[in-house]
Write an enzyme that holds these catalytic residues in place. Sequence first.
Site, PDB file in Angstrom:
ATOM      1  N   LYS A  48       0.841  -1.207   0.000  1.00 53.48           N
ATOM      2  CA  LYS A  48       0.000   0.000   0.000  1.00 53.48           C
ATOM      3  C   LYS A  48       0.875   1.256   0.000  1.00 53.48           C
ATOM      4  O   LYS A  48       2.079   1.171   0.276  1.00 53.48           O
ATOM      5  CB  LYS A  48      -0.924  -0.019   1.222  1.00 53.48           C
ATOM      6  CG  LYS A  48      -0.196   0.073   2.555  1.00 53.48           C
ATOM      7  CD  LYS A  48      -1.110  -0.254   3.725  1.00 53.48           C
ATOM      8  CE  LYS A  48      -0.354  -0.156   5.038  1.00 53.48           C
ATOM      9  NZ  LYS A  48      -1.128  -0.723   6.165  1.00 53.48           N
ATOM     10  N   TYR A 275      14.815  31.335   3.600  1.00 51.59           N
ATOM     11  CA  TYR A 275      13.666  32.061   4.141  1.00 51.59           C
ATOM     12  C   TYR A 275      13.782  32.311   5.649  1.00 51.59           C
ATOM     13  O   TYR A 275      14.064  31.395   6.420  1.00 51.59           O
ATOM     14  CB  TYR A 275      12.386  31.261   3.909  1.00 51.59           C
ATOM     15  CG  TYR A 275      12.001  31.114   2.465  1.00 51.59           C
ATOM     16  CD1 TYR A 275      11.735  32.230   1.679  1.00 51.59           C
ATOM     17  CD2 TYR A 275      11.892  29.859   1.889  1.00 51.59           C
ATOM     18  CE1 TYR A 275      11.375  32.090   0.340  1.00 51.59           C
ATOM     19  CE2 TYR A 275      11.520  29.703   0.556  1.00 51.59           C
ATOM     20  CZ  TYR A 275      11.267  30.823  -0.213  1.00 51.59           C
ATOM     21  OH  TYR A 275      10.900  30.685  -1.516  1.00 51.59           O
ATOM     22  N   MET A 323      10.584  24.347  -0.450  1.00 46.67           N
ATOM     23  CA  MET A 323       9.805  23.285  -1.080  1.00 46.67           C
ATOM     24  C   MET A 323      10.655  22.383  -1.967  1.00 46.67           C
ATOM     25  O   MET A 323      10.478  21.172  -2.002  1.00 46.67           O
ATOM     26  CB  MET A 323       8.649  23.886  -1.903  1.00 46.67           C
ATOM     27  CG  MET A 323       7.653  22.843  -2.372  1.00 46.67           C
ATOM     28  SD  MET A 323       6.388  23.521  -3.436  1.00 46.67           S
ATOM     29  CE  MET A 323       5.427  24.486  -2.274  1.00 46.67           C
TER      30      MET A 323
HETATM   31  C1  LIG Z   1      -0.386  -1.764   6.757  1.00 47.41           C
HETATM   32  C2  LIG Z   1      -0.946  -3.017   7.260  1.00 47.41           C
HETATM   33  C3  LIG Z   1      -0.122  -4.113   7.554  1.00 47.41           C
HETATM   34  C4  LIG Z   1       1.382  -4.058   7.498  1.00 47.41           C
HETATM   35  O1  LIG Z   1       1.889  -3.511   8.679  1.00 47.41           O
HETATM   36  P1  LIG Z   1       3.472  -3.402   8.952  1.00 47.41           P
HETATM   37  O2  LIG Z   1       3.554  -2.902  10.323  1.00 47.41           O
HETATM   38  O3  LIG Z   1       3.984  -2.438   7.944  1.00 47.41           O
HETATM   39  O4  LIG Z   1       4.025  -4.754   8.742  1.00 47.41           O
HETATM   40  C5  LIG Z   1      -0.739  -5.289   7.927  1.00 47.41           C
HETATM   41  N1  LIG Z   1      -2.081  -5.382   8.031  1.00 47.41           N
HETATM   42  C6  LIG Z   1      -2.893  -4.337   7.768  1.00 47.41           C
HETATM   43  C7  LIG Z   1      -4.359  -4.504   7.913  1.00 47.41           C
HETATM   44  C8  LIG Z   1      -2.361  -3.135   7.386  1.00 47.41           C
HETATM   45  O5  LIG Z   1      -3.177  -2.100   7.143  1.00 47.41           O
END
Ligand SMILES: *Cc1c(COP(=O)(O)O)cnc(C)c1O
Length: 398
Positions: A48, A275, A323
């Site tokens: 993700k 800045y 930035m």
């Molecule tokens: C992000 C996530 C993980 C992974 O977690 P880590 O701590 O990065 O290993 C596992 N399960 C769910 C539901 C998540 O949202």
Amino acid sequence: MNEQTSTPLTPPERRWAWIEIDREAIRTNLKTMRKCIGPDTAILTVVKADGYGHGAVEVARVALSAGSKYLGVANVSEGIELREAGIEAPLIILSEPPASSVQALIHYDLVPAVCTTEFALALGEAASAAGVIAPYHLKVDTGMNRLGVHYSDAGDFLRSLSFHEGLELQGTFTHFATADTADSFSVQVQLERFERALETIRYMGMDPGTVHAANSAAAIRYKRSRFDMVRIGVAAYGLHPSPATRELLPLQPAMRVLARVTLIKPVPLGEGVSYGYTYRSPGGVEIATIPIGYGDGLSRMLSNKMNVLVEGHSYQQVGTISMDMCMFEVSTRPDISSVRNAQLSAERRPVEYGSEVVIVGRSGNLEITLDELAAQMGTINYDMACMFGRRLERVYCN
Ligand SMILES: *Cc1c(COP(=O)(O)O)cnc(C)c1O
């Protein structure tokens, strides 16, 4: 257009700030996790947020080649991106998407987490209409109190859906709130609630499918949390989810953040830099500019608080980080210690136009970690990796 201008440029050629992702580090980390959890538990690699900033598609490919069987994403867009890149592995969306996405889920073969009847019915209807059966994973809330069906309702929830011929329960899972902290008691409480829910589901004559609960921290620390599958995110990228895991296994950070000096010039005593003039030259210094700023994840909160590395030497970042750029200070005074210990200290080469600057990663014997930057900002390495991944382009190596 002539031949030369049509030649594609790599990110460091296009722009003197980029991230380098070491694929071999990701493979090694997944092997380390495999050794830790044993041969019988499947690995779902969580990609993700664009693979925690490391590039979801590339990380997915590496993870699958290293023995990960499943991939996990946070939403439908992330799932579609992987499918459109040609990745065919089982893909779970770890939270329940909007009911309006059910056609896309079926079309792209994305398996959602389910925790509401409304969504489940929408999914089932769409599947029946398409003449297919839609698999799903039941999300059980055992104490995170974020998403999921309450653990004491899980059995009844499933029974209420069991009539539906368009739905198939492929897995049952939960998520820990405190696996990365010293609070192991709360992990045990969540485990017990989860086990009770599983028992009820089985007692009611249903098969929970693939059972999973552990994130990286739980997978490493709590054997009992591993079940059929573990969901590995941060550890795959070589980052520790908690100080507690540091002592339990070695991980190799996969991300380095790099830039090149675009300008270096002397700035006389008393002159302000950047800045707000939060820094003034003490004299005897040159100021080097690198083209990376808070728009790239180098938070403005780190202004005047961090160092960068050039060829194994450390330099203080100075002035407010803007930035797209920031500056660091290079002393032009003779280095007394290196004169005194001429043989001992490494020769300091001048920083010049084009010098490679390490913002995160190793340089000679020194290293700057995402953990250090995160600690300075009061956040965690996960947050830092995601921020660096948003605008900086990536180069993959190994
Ligand atoms: C992000 C996530 C993980 C992974 O977690 P880590 O701590 O990065 O290993 C596992 N399960 C769910 C539901 C998540 O949202």
